[in-house]
Write a protein that holds these residues in place. Structure first.
Motif, mmCIF file in Angstrom:
data_model
loop_
_atom_site.group_PDB
_atom_site.id
_atom_site.type_symbol
_atom_site.label_atom_id
_atom_site.label_comp_id
_atom_site.label_asym_id
_atom_site.label_seq_id
_atom_site.Cartn_x
_atom_site.Cartn_y
_atom_site.Cartn_z
ATOM 1 N N ASP A 65 -4.801 9.084 0.347
ATOM 2 C CA ASP A 65 -5.718 7.947 0.255
ATOM 3 C C ASP A 65 -5.298 6.767 1.135
ATOM 4 O O ASP A 65 -6.083 5.840 1.330
ATOM 5 N N LEU A 66 -4.079 6.790 1.661
ATOM 6 C CA LEU A 66 -3.608 5.677 2.498
ATOM 7 C C LEU A 66 -4.521 5.378 3.691
ATOM 8 O O LEU A 66 -4.779 4.208 3.984
ATOM 9 N N PRO A 67 -5.023 6.401 4.407
ATOM 10 C CA PRO A 67 -5.897 6.093 5.552
ATOM 11 C C PRO A 67 -7.166 5.328 5.181
ATOM 12 O O PRO A 67 -7.802 4.732 6.038
ATOM 13 N N LYS A 68 -7.506 5.296 3.904
ATOM 14 C CA LYS A 68 -8.706 4.588 3.453
ATOM 15 C C LYS A 68 -8.439 3.110 3.191
ATOM 16 O O LYS A 68 -9.377 2.332 3.042
ATOM 17 N N ALA B 198 0.836 -1.207 0.000
ATOM 18 C CA ALA B 198 0.000 0.000 0.000
ATOM 19 C C ALA B 198 0.873 1.260 0.000
ATOM 20 O O ALA B 198 0.561 2.234 -0.701
ATOM 21 N N LEU B 199 1.942 1.254 0.778
ATOM 22 C CA LEU B 199 2.848 2.404 0.809
ATOM 23 C C LEU B 199 3.489 2.621 -0.557
ATOM 24 O O LEU B 199 3.532 3.744 -1.070
ATOM 25 N N ARG B 200 3.974 1.556 -1.149
ATOM 26 C CA ARG B 200 4.605 1.679 -2.471
ATOM 27 C C ARG B 200 3.597 2.111 -3.526
ATOM 28 O O ARG B 200 3.913 2.939 -4.387
ATOM 29 N N ALA B 201 2.392 1.563 -3.463
ATOM 30 C CA ALA B 201 1.352 1.944 -4.430
ATOM 31 C C ALA B 201 0.989 3.421 -4.298
ATOM 32 O O ALA B 201 0.574 4.050 -5.273
ATOM 33 N N ALA B 202 1.162 3.967 -3.091
ATOM 34 C CA ALA B 202 0.872 5.380 -2.861
ATOM 35 C C ALA B 202 2.026 6.283 -3.307
ATOM 36 O O ALA B 202 1.948 7.502 -3.192
ATOM 37 N N GLY B 203 3.113 5.690 -3.801
ATOM 38 C CA GLY B 203 4.238 6.474 -4.292
ATOM 39 C C GLY B 203 5.289 6.784 -3.247
ATOM 40 O O GLY B 203 6.066 7.726 -3.393
ATOM 41 N N ILE B 204 5.342 5.978 -2.174
ATOM 42 C CA ILE B 204 6.271 6.214 -1.070
ATOM 43 C C ILE B 204 7.470 5.274 -1.193
ATOM 44 O O ILE B 204 7.312 4.066 -1.382
ATOM 45 N N THR B 205 8.665 5.858 -1.058
ATOM 46 C CA THR B 205 9.906 5.083 -1.052
ATOM 47 C C THR B 205 10.835 5.659 0.005
ATOM 48 O O THR B 205 10.569 6.722 0.567
ATOM 49 N N ASN C 139 -3.753 -0.039 6.064
ATOM 50 C CA ASN C 139 -3.392 1.113 6.897
ATOM 51 C C ASN C 139 -4.292 1.218 8.127
ATOM 52 O O ASN C 139 -3.813 1.464 9.234
ATOM 53 N N LYS C 140 -5.587 1.019 7.947
ATOM 54 C CA LYS C 140 -6.514 1.062 9.085
ATOM 55 C C LYS C 140 -6.154 0.014 10.127
ATOM 56 O O LYS C 140 -6.143 0.287 11.327
#
Length: 105
Positions: free
Chosen positions: A67-70, A33-40, A74-75
């Protein structure tokens, strides 16, 4: 172009070992989810004098961090970490965004 951001959180006194253990065993679906959100390049450090956590990450220009909190992963992670960190009444971690004042490349 990507952007590096930094923020501060707080772990409860005496709970850093558990905090580290949980992150050593981070769920693959949360990493996805983090990677899909563009986080590295996500790192977290601990200040033992204050129990503050200092985090940095790089996010892509087209990141979807909002959108991560959704996401289910993440929840569930936030609920899993609630007993060892400072959280807001709405169930989100207490996060203080930090402003960059110096950078040497």
């Amino acid at each position: 172009m990507s952007e590096r951001i930094a923020f501060r959180m707080k772990v409860h006194p005496g709970r850093i070992a558990e905090y580290k253990k949980r992150h050593d065993e981070i769920w693959p679906e949360l990493v996805d989810a983090l990677r899909a959100a563009g986080i590295t390049d996500y790192s977290i450090w601990h200040d033992p004098e204050t129990d503050c956590l200092f985090a940095t990450l790089i996010r892509s220009d087209d990141h979807t961090m909002a959108d991560l909190p959704k996401t289910d992963a993440n929840k569930r992670w936030w609920a899993f970490m609630d007993d060892i960190m400072d959280y807001n009444p709405d169930g989100t971690p207490t996060v203080v965004r930090l402003d960059q004042v110096f950078h040497l490349e």
